[in-house]
Design a protein around this motif. Structure first.
Motif, short mmCIF file in Angstrom:
data_model
loop_
_atom_site.label_atom_id
_atom_site.label_comp_id
_atom_site.label_asym_id
_atom_site.label_seq_id
_atom_site.Cartn_x
_atom_site.Cartn_y
_atom_site.Cartn_z
N GLY A 189 -8.59 -7.57 7.29
CA GLY A 189 -8.17 -6.67 8.36
C GLY A 189 -8.14 -5.23 7.91
O GLY A 189 -8.92 -4.80 7.05
N ASP A 190 -7.21 -4.45 8.46
CA ASP A 190 -7.12 -3.01 8.18
C ASP A 190 -6.42 -2.83 6.83
O ASP A 190 -5.19 -2.86 6.74
CB ASP A 190 -6.34 -2.31 9.31
CG ASP A 190 -6.50 -0.80 9.22
OD1 ASP A 190 -7.14 -0.33 8.25
OD2 ASP A 190 -5.99 -0.10 10.12
N VAL A 191 -7.25 -2.63 5.76
CA VAL A 191 -6.73 -2.58 4.40
C VAL A 191 -7.25 -1.31 3.72
O VAL A 191 -8.40 -0.92 3.90
CB VAL A 191 -7.17 -3.83 3.60
CG1 VAL A 191 -6.73 -3.72 2.14
CG2 VAL A 191 -6.60 -5.09 4.24
N THR A 192 -6.38 -0.69 2.95
CA THR A 192 -6.76 0.45 2.12
C THR A 192 -6.40 0.13 0.68
O THR A 192 -5.25 -0.23 0.38
CB THR A 192 -6.05 1.73 2.56
OG1 THR A 192 -6.36 2.01 3.92
CG2 THR A 192 -6.48 2.91 1.69
N VAL A 193 -7.42 0.22 -0.24
CA VAL A 193 -7.19 -0.02 -1.67
C VAL A 193 -7.18 1.34 -2.36
O VAL A 193 -8.11 2.15 -2.19
CB VAL A 193 -8.26 -0.95 -2.28
CG1 VAL A 193 -7.99 -1.18 -3.76
CG2 VAL A 193 -8.30 -2.27 -1.52
N TRP A 194 -6.14 1.56 -3.12
CA TRP A 194 -5.96 2.83 -3.84
C TRP A 194 -6.24 2.63 -5.33
O TRP A 194 -5.86 1.61 -5.90
CB TRP A 194 -4.54 3.35 -3.67
CG TRP A 194 -4.12 3.58 -2.25
CD1 TRP A 194 -3.64 2.66 -1.39
CD2 TRP A 194 -4.14 4.82 -1.56
NE1 TRP A 194 -3.35 3.22 -0.19
CE2 TRP A 194 -3.64 4.58 -0.26
CE3 TRP A 194 -4.52 6.12 -1.90
CZ2 TRP A 194 -3.51 5.56 0.70
CZ3 TRP A 194 -4.39 7.11 -0.94
CH2 TRP A 194 -3.90 6.84 0.34
N LEU A 195 -6.87 3.62 -5.90
CA LEU A 195 -6.99 3.69 -7.34
C LEU A 195 -6.29 4.97 -7.76
O LEU A 195 -6.81 6.08 -7.60
CB LEU A 195 -8.46 3.73 -7.78
CG LEU A 195 -8.72 3.78 -9.29
CD1 LEU A 195 -8.07 2.59 -9.99
CD2 LEU A 195 -10.21 3.84 -9.58
N GLY A 196 -5.08 4.80 -8.24
CA GLY A 196 -4.24 5.96 -8.48
C GLY A 196 -3.86 6.58 -7.14
O GLY A 196 -3.34 5.93 -6.26
N VAL A 201 -11.21 2.22 -0.97
CA VAL A 201 -11.65 1.29 0.08
C VAL A 201 -10.77 1.53 1.31
O VAL A 201 -9.55 1.54 1.20
CB VAL A 201 -11.54 -0.18 -0.37
CG1 VAL A 201 -11.89 -1.12 0.80
CG2 VAL A 201 -12.47 -0.44 -1.54
N GLY A 202 -11.45 1.70 2.44
CA GLY A 202 -10.70 1.86 3.69
C GLY A 202 -10.17 3.28 3.88
O GLY A 202 -10.14 4.09 2.95
N ASP A 203 -9.75 3.55 5.14
CA ASP A 203 -9.18 4.84 5.49
C ASP A 203 -7.69 4.66 5.77
O ASP A 203 -7.31 3.87 6.64
CB ASP A 203 -9.87 5.43 6.73
CG ASP A 203 -11.35 5.73 6.47
OD1 ASP A 203 -11.64 6.17 5.35
OD2 ASP A 203 -12.17 5.51 7.39
N PRO A 204 -6.86 5.37 5.02
CA PRO A 204 -5.42 5.21 5.25
C PRO A 204 -5.01 5.77 6.62
O PRO A 204 -5.64 6.68 7.14
CB PRO A 204 -4.79 6.01 4.11
CG PRO A 204 -5.82 7.03 3.76
CD PRO A 204 -7.15 6.37 3.97
N PRO A 205 -3.97 5.23 7.21
CA PRO A 205 -3.48 5.77 8.49
C PRO A 205 -3.03 7.21 8.30
O PRO A 205 -2.67 7.64 7.21
CB PRO A 205 -2.28 4.86 8.82
CG PRO A 205 -2.51 3.62 8.04
CD PRO A 205 -3.21 4.06 6.78
N GLU A 222 1.58 6.70 16.49
CA GLU A 222 0.51 7.67 16.65
C GLU A 222 0.47 8.12 18.11
O GLU A 222 0.62 7.30 19.02
CB GLU A 222 -0.84 7.06 16.26
CG GLU A 222 -0.91 6.66 14.80
CD GLU A 222 -2.28 6.14 14.43
OE1 GLU A 222 -3.24 6.45 15.17
OE2 GLU A 222 -2.40 5.41 13.43
N PRO A 223 0.30 9.40 18.34
CA PRO A 223 0.28 9.90 19.72
C PRO A 223 -0.81 9.23 20.55
O PRO A 223 -1.97 9.15 20.12
CB PRO A 223 0.00 11.41 19.57
CG PRO A 223 0.44 11.73 18.16
CD PRO A 223 0.15 10.50 17.36
N GLY A 224 -0.43 8.74 21.72
CA GLY A 224 -1.38 8.11 22.62
C GLY A 224 -1.77 6.71 22.23
O GLY A 224 -2.62 6.10 22.89
#
Length: 558
Positions: A189-196, A201-205, A222-224
């Motif tokens: 699903g909607d996942v963001t992987v961070w390296l530091g 991977v993915g776009d953070p909210p 989020e508006p709307g």
């Protein structure tokens, strides 16, 4: 009999207002309970979303950790299979085979426990000597180093004999890691992987940065758009971190209805109650009240059956009122018929009395002409004047109007005309009677004493004038309205300066005048300056005045 009015203890309120208050008080506890239950259900749903988001994070983190752990397992197997690595040909072959098996890595380096290279693959970015020395000195068995560029180093360390490989370091490019992790992100699903602090991977909210050292779960608006539940936290293999987004459950129509139901029920109950009361109670009551007012104003044809609505109670009240109105109309008709007959009989009696009195007057006149001596003739004439005055009164009683009473102005004029004809015969005086009359009406009880009073005072003036040897007499009669009733004033120079009709006088005229004044409940006043006799008398009350004075003791003439 006095009536007692029972009043309520508080201010009056309309039936619709009282119904609204009653329904509000009745439905308020139910509405509050329903609202509390609905709010509790929504709160439980939102808490379940937080739990679901945390579970989703832990599941995804486990998958990513397992993927990275596989790479460490491959390195551990390569480290344990170190045979022949000192031989250059064997090293090149082993390194080439290892890179073919491990899709993640671009380069491999075997080193001893001091960080000195033993074998390495061809090409690719490799750690420096200082980095190898530092990795060999690390206490942990597995390490991942991100120097901040476009690659990371996987390191596995195990105890080994002197001169044997005890450290293996693999280089993995960021692009290869992204390729492998995107497959997981697509499945989870909607996942963001961070390296530091960098999202690989993915776009953070919007508004979400790299996670810190603890797992956090929060709701982001989020508006709307609908709310999202975001879970962020580190993975077991540092410096990797993970952010998962679970869409918040939209408020269903049933939830909205559950929240709004108490208010809607309250408003609907008020509207329905108001409409029912207006239709079946208020409007019929208003229509019946209008009918009762019209009936009270004199409209005997008012009936309430057609304006009582459709309820049994209203119809019963209307039928009772209609029956009472019919009975009263019948009774009023009977009373009107009896009253008309009574008036006819009364007029007939007055007419017959007037005729009888006229016959008596004629007989006295005949008898007076046969009398011998002037005194006897004058006595008959005096009696004839009194009987004639009574006859004139009865004629005007016959003409009495039920609403206004006896016309005193016309009665006085008729009486003065009769006196001008009879006085010369009785007193040997020619009278001239001047009338100044305001139009007034009196009752039957006041008509007789006033007629006798006028007759006696004028006759007494004629007698005084005859005694003085006068052959002519002038009399002025004034009738006017006062604040308390009417006023009669008879003026003539024949009266002189002495009050010959005072109650203390013994002559017949004085006694008759005093008796008539007592019947009028008035007082005879003599003014020697004019000279005049003045007496006040009551007037006929108007019908509306009689109604307003009902219950009080009436005065003579009322």
């Amino acid at each position: 009999m006095e009536s007692t009015e029972i009043q309520g203890s508080g201010p009056r309120r309309s039936l619709s207002f009282q119904l609204a208050v009653a329904l509000t008080l009745a439905l308020l506890p139910i509405g509050v309970l329903a609202a509390v239950l609905a709010a509790d259900g929504i709160r439980s749903t939102r808490e379940a979303e937080l739990v679901r988001a945390e579970d989703q994070f832990r599941t995804t983190a486990r998958v990513v950790d397992d993927l990275l752990s596989v790479d460490f397992l491959v390195l551990r197997a390569l480290l344990r299979n170190e045979s022949g690595l000192q031989d250059g040909r064997t090293c090149n072959t082993e390194a080439a085979n290892a890179l073919d098996d491990a899709e993640t890595f671009d380069a491999l380096v075997w080193a001893d426990m001091l960080g000195r290279p033993v074998c390495e693959s061809r090409g690719g970015t490799k750690p420096s000597t200082a980095e190898l020395t530092r990795l060999a000195a690390e206490g942990e068995r597995e390490n991942l180093i991100w120097p901040g560029g476009d690659h990371v180093f996987f390191a596995v360390r195990e105890a080994a004999s002197r001169g044997q490989p005890g450290l293996i370091v693999a280089t993995a490019s960021i692009s290869r890691l992204q390729a492998r992790l995107r497959e997981i992100a697509a499945m989870e699903g909607d996942v963001t992987v961070w390296l530091g602090d960098k999202a690989i991977v993915g776009d953070p909210p919007p508004g979400i940065s790299a996670p810190g050292g603890l797992l956090t779960v929060r709701r982001v608006s989020e508006p709307g758009q609908s709310d999202n539940v975001v879970a962020s936290g580190p993975l077991s293999i540092a410096p990797f971190a993970l952010t998962t987004v679970v869409p918040g459950a939209r408020l269903a129509f049933a939830d909205i209805l559950a929240i709004a139901a108490p208010s809607l029920m309250w408003i609907a109950a008020l509207l329905i109650g108001w409409m029912v009361v207006q239709r079946f109670v208020v409007r019929p009551l208003q229509n019946m009240a209008s009918g009762v007012r019209a009936y009270g104003a004199g409209n005997d044809h008012v009936r309430l059956s057609g304006a009582a609505g459709q309820t049994d109670e209203m119809q019963a009240f209307a039928e009772t009122f209609d029956a009472m109105a019919k009975n009263m109309a019948d009774a009023r008709q009977d009373v009107d018929t009896a009253l008309t007959e009574q008036r006819r009989l009364t007029r007939e009696v007055h007419h017959r009395v007037k005729n009888n009195l006229q016959i008596i007057t004629s007989l006295i006149s005949i008898q007076a002409r046969e009398a011998e001596g002037g005194d006897v003739s004058r006595a008959y004439a005096s009696i004839q004047m009194r009987v004639g005055a009574l006859s004139i009164v009865h004629r005007w009683l016959y003409e009495e109007s039920a609403a206004h009473g006896v016309d005193f102005t016309a009665l006085t004029q008729d009486l003065c005309a009769s006196l001008q004809q009879t006085i010369p015969t009785a007193k040997l005086v020619e009278p001239r009677i001047n009338t100044h009359l305001e139009r007034l009406h009196i009752s039957q009880d006041a008509a007789v004493p006033l007629a006798f009073l006028i007759t006696e005072v004028i006759a007494f003036a004629a007698r005084l004038a005859a005694a003085e040897g006068d052959t002519r007499l002038t009399i002025d009669i004034h009738v006017k309205r006062t604040e308390t009733g009417g006023e009669l004033q008879i003026c003539s120079d024949a009266f002189g300066e002495k009050d010959a009709l005072a109650p203390t006088e013994t002559r017949a005229a004085a006694r008759i005048v005093s008796g008539m004044v007592r019947q009028l409940r008035g007082r005879l006043v003599f003014d020697s300056g004019v000279p005049c006799y003045t007496v006040e008398f009551p007037l006929k009350q108007r019908p509306d005045k009689i109604l307003s004075d009902a219950g009080t003791k009436p005065a003579i003439g009322s």
